[in-house]
Scaffold this active site. Structure first.
Site, short mmCIF file in Angstrom:
data_model
loop_
_atom_site.label_atom_id
_atom_site.label_comp_id
_atom_site.label_asym_id
_atom_site.label_seq_id
_atom_site.Cartn_x
_atom_site.Cartn_y
_atom_site.Cartn_z
CG ASP A 173 -0.25 -0.32 2.53
OD1 ASP A 173 0.98 -0.15 2.60
OD2 ASP A 173 -0.92 -0.74 3.48
CG ASN A 186 -9.70 -1.56 12.04
OD1 ASN A 186 -8.72 -2.13 11.56
ND2 ASN A 186 -10.22 -0.48 11.49
CG HIS A 234 -6.63 -2.22 8.97
ND1 HIS A 234 -6.67 -0.91 9.36
CD2 HIS A 234 -5.33 -2.60 9.16
CE1 HIS A 234 -5.47 -0.52 9.76
NE2 HIS A 234 -4.65 -1.53 9.64
CD GLU A 272 -9.40 1.03 8.01
OE1 GLU A 272 -9.33 0.04 8.77
OE2 GLU A 272 -8.78 2.09 8.23
P1 PGA Z 1 1.38 -1.75 12.80
O1 PGA Z 1 0.18 -1.56 11.80
O2 PGA Z 1 2.30 -2.75 12.20
O3 PGA Z 1 2.03 -0.39 12.89
O4 PGA Z 1 0.81 -2.20 14.09
C1 PGA Z 1 -0.44 -2.66 11.25
C2 PGA Z 1 -1.63 -2.16 10.49
O5 PGA Z 1 -2.33 -1.26 11.02
O6 PGA Z 1 -1.89 -2.64 9.39
#
Ligand code: PGA
Length: 242
Positions: free
Chosen positions: A66, A133, A135, A140
């Site tokens: 992404d 959450n 995702h 999302e």
């Molecule tokens: P993080 O994020 O590795 O910073 O915990 C993961 C995400 O939100 O996809």
């Protein structure tokens, strides 16, 4: 979906790295799609060390999951993360590096360009982190499982996580992101999800023990034989069975 339980962040990073290394070593022209954020930092360190000690990436293609919408040099961009944590620290560079351009004025053309790359360079492995959450990428809750690359709007919890991760204010934080869709995520030959920390425990519970539903985007992996999830003890702490 295979779930591998490990002790902590360190072991998660090491085991995750081993999966990437295996792809780099066994595929003739490996295509490795990476993610960013707090989760893969340790894995990136292992990768840098291994490359500097001779792991050959000269035929490898690196892609990304992404990219935030914003200036290319903004502190939070995937491009910046990849440069700072990987490419600036290794002499040997991959054959191809295909990142998304989140600074574009023409999102539709950028999506078309990247989808063509995905078709030309099928991914051997897709690295992922899990949102609090549940995702994946910027898919999302509520995103249909058959979604392909699109411009996603972040939920508030995701914006808060970005602010924390990069030490930026709400005003500075990006609110949109180009992301591979859940369909493309699941299409990689191996889908590797790393999860560490108590703040991910509910998301892991929903992923492993909840319903397979777009309300829990990561649950798209439950029926994927090619999915490997590496979970540390804190992240697994709400599971009723292990
Ligand atoms: P993080 O994020 O590795 O910073 O915990 C993961 C995400 O939100 O996809």
């Amino acid at each position: 979906m295979e779930v591998i339980y490990v002790k902590d962040y360190e072991e998660m990073s090491q085991k995750g790295f081993e999966q990437i290394k295996k792809v780099m070593e066994t595929k003739e022209s490996p295509v490795v799609s990476l993610n960013t954020g707090g989760t893969p930092k340790g894995l990136f360190q292992y990768l840098v060390e291994a490359i500097n000690q001779g792991l050959d990436i000269s035929d490898a293609t690196i892609m990304s999951l992404d990219e935030y919408i914003g200036p290319k040099d903004a502190v939070y961009t995937v491009r910046n993360f990849m440069n700072q944590r990987l490419f600036n620290n290794i002499e040997q560079q991959p054959k191809h590096l295909f990142l998304m351009d989140g600074s574009t004025d023409d999102v539709e053309s950028e999506i078309k360009r990247y989808k063509e790359l995905l078709a030309t360079y099928p991914r051997d492995i897709q690295l992922l982190g899990l949102g609090t959450n549940a995702h994946l990428g910027a898919n999302e809750p509520g995103t249909p499982f058959d979604t392909t690359m699109f411009l996603a709007e972040h939920h508030e919890s995701t914006i808060q996580s970005t602010m924390k991760e990069y030490g930026i204010t709400r005003e500075e934080a990006p609110t949109e992101m180009l992301t591979l869709g859940l369909k493309e995520i699941a299409e990689a030959e191996t889908v590797l999800l790393l999860v560490s920390g108590k703040h991910k425990a509910q998301a892991v519970k929903d992923l492993v023990e909840g319903d397979v539903t777009p309300d829990c985007p990561a649950s798209v992996l439950r029926n994927c034989e090619n999915a490997v999830v590496i979970v540390d003890e804190d992240a697994a702490s709400l599971l009723t069975k292990e």
